[in-house]
Write a protein that holds these residues in place. Structure first.
Motif, mmCIF file in Angstrom:
data_model
loop_
_atom_site.group_PDB
_atom_site.id
_atom_site.type_symbol
_atom_site.label_atom_id
_atom_site.label_comp_id
_atom_site.label_asym_id
_atom_site.label_seq_id
_atom_site.Cartn_x
_atom_site.Cartn_y
_atom_site.Cartn_z
ATOM 1 N N THR A 180 16.031 -4.017 17.960
ATOM 2 C CA THR A 180 15.490 -2.840 17.134
ATOM 3 C C THR A 180 14.230 -3.075 16.063
ATOM 4 N N PRO A 181 13.411 -2.389 16.141
ATOM 5 C CA PRO A 181 12.216 -2.648 15.085
ATOM 6 C C PRO A 181 12.771 -2.474 13.553
ATOM 7 N N VAL A 182 12.103 -3.530 13.004
ATOM 8 C CA VAL A 182 12.369 -3.542 11.460
ATOM 9 C C VAL A 182 11.434 -3.497 10.442
ATOM 10 N N ARG A 183 11.673 -2.672 9.510
ATOM 11 C CA ARG A 183 10.411 -2.185 8.716
ATOM 12 C C ARG A 183 10.901 -2.564 7.157
ATOM 13 N N HIS A 184 10.094 -2.255 5.980
ATOM 14 C CA HIS A 184 10.521 -2.178 4.716
ATOM 15 C C HIS A 184 10.774 -0.627 4.461
ATOM 16 N N TRP A 185 11.725 -0.239 3.775
ATOM 17 C CA TRP A 185 12.302 1.007 3.535
ATOM 18 C C TRP A 185 11.046 1.844 2.966
ATOM 19 N N ILE A 186 10.275 1.454 2.143
ATOM 20 C CA ILE A 186 9.363 2.258 1.450
ATOM 21 C C ILE A 186 8.209 2.685 2.646
ATOM 22 N N GLU A 187 8.130 1.943 3.589
ATOM 23 C CA GLU A 187 7.287 2.544 4.506
ATOM 24 C C GLU A 187 7.569 3.664 5.528
ATOM 25 N N ALA A 217 0.823 -1.292 -0.106
ATOM 26 C CA ALA A 217 0.034 0.060 -0.162
ATOM 27 C C ALA A 217 0.846 1.144 -0.198
ATOM 28 N N ALA A 218 1.900 1.315 0.892
ATOM 29 C CA ALA A 218 2.945 2.249 0.597
ATOM 30 C C ALA A 218 3.447 2.626 -0.598
ATOM 31 N N THR A 219 3.737 1.371 -1.165
ATOM 32 C CA THR A 219 4.538 1.534 -2.374
ATOM 33 C C THR A 219 3.500 2.035 -3.341
ATOM 34 N N ALA A 220 2.254 1.727 -3.579
ATOM 35 C CA ALA A 220 1.165 2.383 -3.958
ATOM 36 C C ALA A 220 1.152 4.041 -3.879
ATOM 37 N N ARG A 221 1.115 4.118 -2.872
ATOM 38 C CA ARG A 221 0.741 5.827 -2.627
ATOM 39 C C ARG A 221 2.145 6.538 -2.876
ATOM 40 N N VAL A 222 3.370 6.059 -2.573
ATOM 41 C CA VAL A 222 4.385 6.799 -3.178
ATOM 42 C C VAL A 222 4.422 6.872 -4.541
ATOM 43 N N LEU A 223 4.209 5.847 -5.596
ATOM 44 C CA LEU A 223 4.508 5.795 -6.995
ATOM 45 C C LEU A 223 3.081 6.652 -7.379
ATOM 46 N N ASP A 224 2.070 6.762 -6.602
ATOM 47 C CA ASP A 224 0.961 7.902 -7.024
ATOM 48 C C ASP A 224 1.426 9.087 -6.946
ATOM 49 N N ARG A 225 2.193 9.572 -6.239
ATOM 50 C CA ARG A 225 2.576 10.825 -6.056
ATOM 51 C C ARG A 225 3.775 11.131 -7.129
ATOM 52 N N LEU A 226 4.123 10.165 -7.701
ATOM 53 C CA LEU A 226 5.239 10.224 -8.932
ATOM 54 C C LEU A 226 4.383 10.234 -9.928
#
Length: 405
Positions: free
Chosen positions: A391-398, A187-196
């Motif tokens: 330490t918490p681990v996340r995907h970088w796009i988030e 979902a974060a990927t779709a939102r970032v790409l939408d901004r582009l």
């Protein structure tokens, strides 16, 4: 390396490929210097050079034993050795060929067979995996520690995806376990790409990339999944989708290999080559876009774990770090960043002791710069590293999406 295949080995579908790879190895041993399992075990047979020798013996007709199988099983398929090798030995394909021959010759104990069957039944099945994960979360306090640590500490729910349709559009493989373990990543990927100005089209008919089956030596089942995905993507590719975006580098590495793995399939060879050519890791899309227009701002101190499938298989080491620095993130230095974290697909389940040692070593390196968050580009690495409860681990796009203004 001089090689003489047995008459039986010469009849293998990939006999010529195996012989060519074996002959390209000069046994220099540079590969052992960067092999994670050789560093832990200190055994020649737990390094690439030793494993190549074992596969050579098998293909030359020598007796195959459980010891041979064990040393091949211990390989992470991290492909660090391929990055190091001065001769360009195509080690991972030789390993796949060798493992298939060895598994046919050496029956596995019942517990191993059941584990591998269970992994193949559950992991590629997104619906079943999500159901079992939900049950696990509900009964978490009652579960043994060995299972409890495999459950994510926190699941970040998916934000709404954009509905606007842009002229530019890409496809995206949703994945098997990522929608359940980290639903906000895509979902974060779709939102970032939408901004582009790029729309994401998920193709629901596309399922598991096939890597789980293939690397558990159910190779034809893995290739059948690849064929189904090609069929699912093909109409959208024909109608103008510019890329197939992968947010899990493990899936991306395997899909980029479709062209090679299906090159002898007359019905799919050409399509597989095109699918592989159009497959891009998310960072390959973003690095070519005007990122400065996103207006990202964050004071977070991040450590980036570059998955083996990104740096060694896809040769994209440093790409995510460059994008994050362009966006203004503060990245800490990570010693021995080339080494595997021990996730390696299903390796954390099939080789838990080695996997945990590698995980803890990797976390020590990642935390040496005292980051607030560790980010990565593969759901397997993300879940495995986070299972230590540190330490918490996340995907970088988030992190990028959270920092948008």
């Amino acid at each position: 390396m001089q090689t003489t295949l047995s008459e039986q080995a010469k009849r293998l579908p990939r006999a010529e490929e195996a012989e060519s790879i074996l002959r390209s190895c000069v046994h220099c041993g540079f590969c052992n210097a960067t092999c994670p399992t050789y560093q832990l075990q200190g055994d020649e047979l737990d390094g690439p050079r030793g494993r190549i020798y074992l596969i050579k013996q098998v293909l030359e007709g020598n007796h195959v034993t459980e010891k041979t199988q064990l040393h091949l099983d211990r390989c992470l398929s991290c492909r660090n050795c391929e990055t190091t090798c001065p001769s360009g030995v195509d080690y991972h394909n030789l390993l796949d060929i060798g493992r298939e021959v060895v598994d046919r010759a050496v029956p596995r104990p019942l517990d191993q067979r059941l584990l591998r069957m269970g992994l193949r039944a559950v992991v590629p099945n997104a619906g079943l995996f999500k159901t079992l994960l939900s049950l696990g979360q509900s009964f978490r306090p009652l579960l043994p520690d060995a299972i409890k640590c495999k459950l994510p500490r926190q699941i970040h729910p998916a934000k709404a995806r954009p509905t606007q349709r842009h002229t530019r559009r890409v496809l995206m493989l949703e994945g098997c376990v990522q929608p359940a373990l980290s639903p906000n990543t895509n979902a974060a990927t779709a939102r970032v790409l939408d901004r582009l100005g790029i729309s994401v089209t998920p193709i629901s008919q596309a399922g598991c990339c096939g890597a789980v089956d293939y690397h558990l030596n159910a190779q034809e089942a893995g290739l059948n999944r690849a064929r189904r995905n090609i069929d699912a993507w093909w109409p959208s590719l024909e109608s103008g989708a510019e890329a197939i975006v992968q947010t899990a580098s493990g899936c991306g590495a395997f899909v980029k290999d479709y062209g090679h793995l299906l090159k002898d399939d007359p019905a799919y060879a050409a399509k597989a080559q095109r699918v592989s050519a159009l497959t891009k890791d998310l960072v390959e899309v973003l690095r070519d876009e005007p990122l400065e227009t996103l207006g990202v701002h964050s004071d977070l101190r991040l450590a980036f774990h570059c998955p083996c499938t990104l740096q060694h298989a896809q040769k994209l080491g440093g790409a995510v770090e460059s994008v994050l620095i362009r966006l203004g993130f503060n990245l800490t230095a990570v010693p021995d960043a080339h080494l595997c974290c021990g996730s390696a697909g299903t390796y954390s389940m099939t080789q838990p002791e080695l996997s945990q040692q590698l995980r803890d070593n990797k976390l020590n390196a990642l935390e040496s710069g005292q980051p607030q968050v560790i980010v990565t580009a593969n759901i397997g690495c993300q879940t495995h590293l986070d299972s230590a409860g540190r330490t918490p681990v996340r995907h970088w796009i988030e992190m990028v999406e959270d920092a948008l203004h």
